[in-house]
Scaffold this motif. Structure first.
Motif, PDB file in Angstrom:
ATOM      1  N   ASN A  54      -1.756  10.777   0.661  1.00  0.00           N
ATOM      2  CA  ASN A  54      -1.251  10.962  -0.576  1.00  0.00           C
ATOM      3  C   ASN A  54      -1.131  12.594  -0.887  1.00  0.00           C
ATOM      4  N   GLU A  55      -1.971  13.296  -0.550  1.00  0.00           N
ATOM      5  CA  GLU A  55      -1.719  14.870  -0.743  1.00  0.00           C
ATOM      6  C   GLU A  55      -0.794  15.425   0.152  1.00  0.00           C
ATOM      7  N   ARG A  56      -0.581  15.028   1.158  1.00  0.00           N
ATOM      8  CA  ARG A  56       0.356  15.946   2.032  1.00  0.00           C
ATOM      9  C   ARG A  56       1.576  15.315   2.354  1.00  0.00           C
ATOM     10  N   THR A  57       2.096  14.175   1.633  1.00  0.00           N
ATOM     11  CA  THR A  57       3.196  13.525   1.602  1.00  0.00           C
ATOM     12  C   THR A  57       3.973  13.361   0.267  1.00  0.00           C
ATOM     13  N   ASP A  58       5.122  13.050   0.214  1.00  0.00           N
ATOM     14  CA  ASP A  58       5.799  12.510  -0.787  1.00  0.00           C
ATOM     15  C   ASP A  58       5.657  10.664  -0.765  1.00  0.00           C
ATOM     16  N   ILE A  59       4.582  10.250  -1.459  1.00  0.00           N
ATOM     17  CA  ILE A  59       4.066   8.987  -1.137  1.00  0.00           C
ATOM     18  C   ILE A  59       5.207   8.081  -0.928  1.00  0.00           C
ATOM     19  N   HIS A  60       6.283   8.138  -2.063  1.00  0.00           N
ATOM     20  CA  HIS A  60       7.510   7.330  -2.177  1.00  0.00           C
ATOM     21  C   HIS A  60       8.117   7.224  -0.977  1.00  0.00           C
ATOM     22  N   GLN A  61       8.011   8.046   0.147  1.00  0.00           N
ATOM     23  CA  GLN A  61       8.876   8.300   1.188  1.00  0.00           C
ATOM     24  C   GLN A  61       8.111   7.771   2.487  1.00  0.00           C
ATOM     25  N   VAL A  62       6.938   7.180   2.378  1.00  0.00           N
ATOM     26  CA  VAL A  62       6.189   7.087   3.317  1.00  0.00           C
ATOM     27  C   VAL A  62       6.217   5.473   4.109  1.00  0.00           C
ATOM     28  N   VAL A  63       6.226   5.241   5.157  1.00  0.00           N
ATOM     29  CA  VAL A  63       6.240   4.026   5.932  1.00  0.00           C
ATOM     30  C   VAL A  63       5.241   4.230   6.723  1.00  0.00           C
ATOM     31  N   LEU A  64       3.990   3.255   6.754  1.00  0.00           N
ATOM     32  CA  LEU A  64       3.103   2.920   7.701  1.00  0.00           C
ATOM     33  C   LEU A  64       3.528   2.146   8.944  1.00  0.00           C
ATOM     34  N   VAL A  65       3.525   2.354  10.031  1.00  0.00           N
ATOM     35  CA  VAL A  65       3.845   1.542  11.251  1.00  0.00           C
ATOM     36  C   VAL A  65       2.771   1.263  11.947  1.00  0.00           C
ATOM     37  N   GLY A  66       1.834   0.252  12.003  1.00  0.00           N
ATOM     38  CA  GLY A  66       0.819  -0.325  12.630  1.00  0.00           C
ATOM     39  C   GLY A  66       1.155  -0.789  13.863  1.00  0.00           C
ATOM     40  N   ILE A  67       0.500  -0.211  15.100  1.00  0.00           N
ATOM     41  CA  ILE A  67       0.517  -0.878  16.425  1.00  0.00           C
ATOM     42  C   ILE A  67      -0.323  -2.274  16.658  1.00  0.00           C
ATOM     43  N   LYS A  68       0.262  -3.123  16.462  1.00  0.00           N
ATOM     44  CA  LYS A  68      -0.377  -4.347  16.961  1.00  0.00           C
ATOM     45  C   LYS A  68      -1.315  -4.274  18.071  1.00  0.00           C
ATOM     46  N   THR A  69      -2.442  -5.018  17.839  1.00  0.00           N
ATOM     47  CA  THR A  69      -2.982  -5.677  16.467  1.00  0.00           C
ATOM     48  C   THR A  69      -3.723  -5.004  15.662  1.00  0.00           C
ATOM     49  N   ARG A  70      -4.450  -4.493  16.317  1.00  0.00           N
ATOM     50  CA  ARG A  70      -5.737  -3.733  15.395  1.00  0.00           C
ATOM     51  C   ARG A  70      -5.252  -2.481  14.603  1.00  0.00           C
ATOM     52  N   GLY A  71      -4.251  -1.810  15.112  1.00  0.00           N
ATOM     53  CA  GLY A  71      -3.499  -0.745  14.154  1.00  0.00           C
ATOM     54  C   GLY A  71      -2.630  -1.486  13.180  1.00  0.00           C
ATOM     55  N   ALA A  72      -2.265  -2.608  13.378  1.00  0.00           N
ATOM     56  CA  ALA A  72      -1.540  -3.247  12.194  1.00  0.00           C
ATOM     57  C   ALA A  72      -2.495  -3.614  11.148  1.00  0.00           C
ATOM     58  N   ASN A  73      -3.943  -4.047  11.451  1.00  0.00           N
ATOM     59  CA  ASN A  73      -4.767  -4.498  10.403  1.00  0.00           C
ATOM     60  C   ASN A  73      -5.087  -3.292   9.842  1.00  0.00           C
ATOM     61  N   LEU A  74      -5.334  -1.950  10.521  1.00  0.00           N
ATOM     62  CA  LEU A  74      -5.618  -0.757   9.951  1.00  0.00           C
ATOM     63  C   LEU A  74      -4.612  -0.421   8.824  1.00  0.00           C
ATOM     64  N   ALA A  75      -3.066  -0.641   9.207  1.00  0.00           N
ATOM     65  CA  ALA A  75      -2.155  -0.123   8.360  1.00  0.00           C
ATOM     66  C   ALA A  75      -2.155  -1.016   7.091  1.00  0.00           C
ATOM     67  N   ASP A  76      -2.530  -2.225   7.146  1.00  0.00           N
ATOM     68  CA  ASP A  76      -2.479  -3.017   5.893  1.00  0.00           C
ATOM     69  C   ASP A  76      -3.697  -2.670   5.062  1.00  0.00           C
ATOM     70  N   ARG A  77      -4.668  -2.295   5.589  1.00  0.00           N
ATOM     71  CA  ARG A  77      -5.920  -1.887   4.754  1.00  0.00           C
ATOM     72  C   ARG A  77      -5.487  -0.500   4.104  1.00  0.00           C
ATOM     73  N   LEU A  78      -4.810   0.182   4.806  1.00  0.00           N
ATOM     74  CA  LEU A  78      -4.673   1.563   4.087  1.00  0.00           C
ATOM     75  C   LEU A  78      -3.478   1.349   3.324  1.00  0.00           C
ATOM     76  N   GLN A  79      -2.373   0.530   3.277  1.00  0.00           N
ATOM     77  CA  GLN A  79      -1.577   0.124   2.176  1.00  0.00           C
ATOM     78  C   GLN A  79      -2.501  -0.223   0.767  1.00  0.00           C
ATOM     79  N   GLU A  80      -3.319  -1.129   1.222  1.00  0.00           N
ATOM     80  CA  GLU A  80      -4.378  -1.552  -0.057  1.00  0.00           C
ATOM     81  C   GLU A  80      -4.754  -0.290  -0.894  1.00  0.00           C
ATOM     82  N   LYS A  81      -5.444   0.554  -0.027  1.00  0.00           N
ATOM     83  CA  LYS A  81      -5.911   1.719  -0.412  1.00  0.00           C
ATOM     84  C   LYS A  81      -5.277   2.676  -1.131  1.00  0.00           C
ATOM     85  N   LEU A  82      -3.952   2.664  -0.548  1.00  0.00           N
ATOM     86  CA  LEU A  82      -2.948   3.719  -1.213  1.00  0.00           C
ATOM     87  C   LEU A  82      -2.405   3.301  -2.539  1.00  0.00           C
ATOM     88  N   ALA A  83      -2.252   1.885  -2.635  1.00  0.00           N
ATOM     89  CA  ALA A  83      -1.590   1.267  -3.794  1.00  0.00           C
ATOM     90  C   ALA A  83      -2.948   1.440  -5.202  1.00  0.00           C
TER      91      ALA A  83
END
Length: 199
Positions: A44-73
């Motif tokens: 959030n501090e380093r980016t324009d959060i409205h322009q961010v897309v998280l790309v999680g590498i399946k499968t456990r990186g994808a789980n991490l991306a989903d968790r980060l999306q929840e935290k950022l929200a």
């Protein structure tokens, strides 16, 4: 410094006999939660959060991306974009590991052109998975920037000159050891283990 943790043997069997696996907890659920919160704040501090897309590498990186999306929200009240990517076909050892590889066509919901793409994986080891992800991303537009986030950085094990922009924790492990990340959504718990194979 990593705190001492209890160890216990986990037994598995293979064709040439019994193999004993010893593992110890490196990080528990509360520690992982703190890592996720800190990394979400850093994004959030380093980016324009409205322009961010998280790309999680399946499968456990994808789980991490989903968790980060929840935290950022929770932190920003912004629902950032999330994509999951299967890099198997893009790996440089594809032919070596698969005699008859099957081509998989990837599809994304988001066009990555002009976006800040954050590649997300659970453990950074040799760097070859990240290289494969970078190759795969070329089919989905031209991002303004590509960054790398990993929960665990296995330092001193790199085959390629790849370094993360966001790190949960750095862990030093020898080659016979594996770092395994468990997620509650998949494994029933959030935990990071150091697993040592002993013949």
């Amino acid at each position: 410094m990593l705190r001492p943790a209890l160890t216990w043997p986990c037994r598995r069997f293979c064709l040439d006999g019994e193999v004993t696996m010893k593992r110890r907890v490196l990080f528990d659920a509360s520690q992982i939660n703190r890592m996720l919160t800190r990394m979400a704040h850093e994004i959030n501090e380093r980016t324009d959060i409205h322009q961010v897309v998280l790309v999680g590498i399946k499968t456990r990186g994808a789980n991490l991306a989903d968790r980060l999306q929840e935290k950022l929200a929770t932190i920003t009240q912004v629902q950032v974009g999330v994509e999951h990517i299967d890099i198997q076909f893009y790996r440089d050892d594809l032919v070596k590991n698969h005699a008859d590889p099957q081509i998989k066509h990837l599809s994304f919901t988001h066009n990555l052109t002009d976006k800040t793409v954050v590649i997300v994986d659970d453990v950074l080891y040799t760097g070859r998975s990240i290289r494969a992800a970078l190759t795969a991303l070329q089919s989905f537009g031209r991002p303004s920037k590509v960054e790398l986030l990993v929960l665990i950085d296995r330092r001193f094990s790199r085959d390629l000159p790849i370094q993360p922009d966001y790190i949960g924790k750095a862990v030093d492990a020898i080659n016979k050891e594996r770092v395994v990340v468990n997620w509650a959504s998949q494994d029933g718990e959030d935990a990071v283990y150091l697993v040592e194979k002993q013949a």
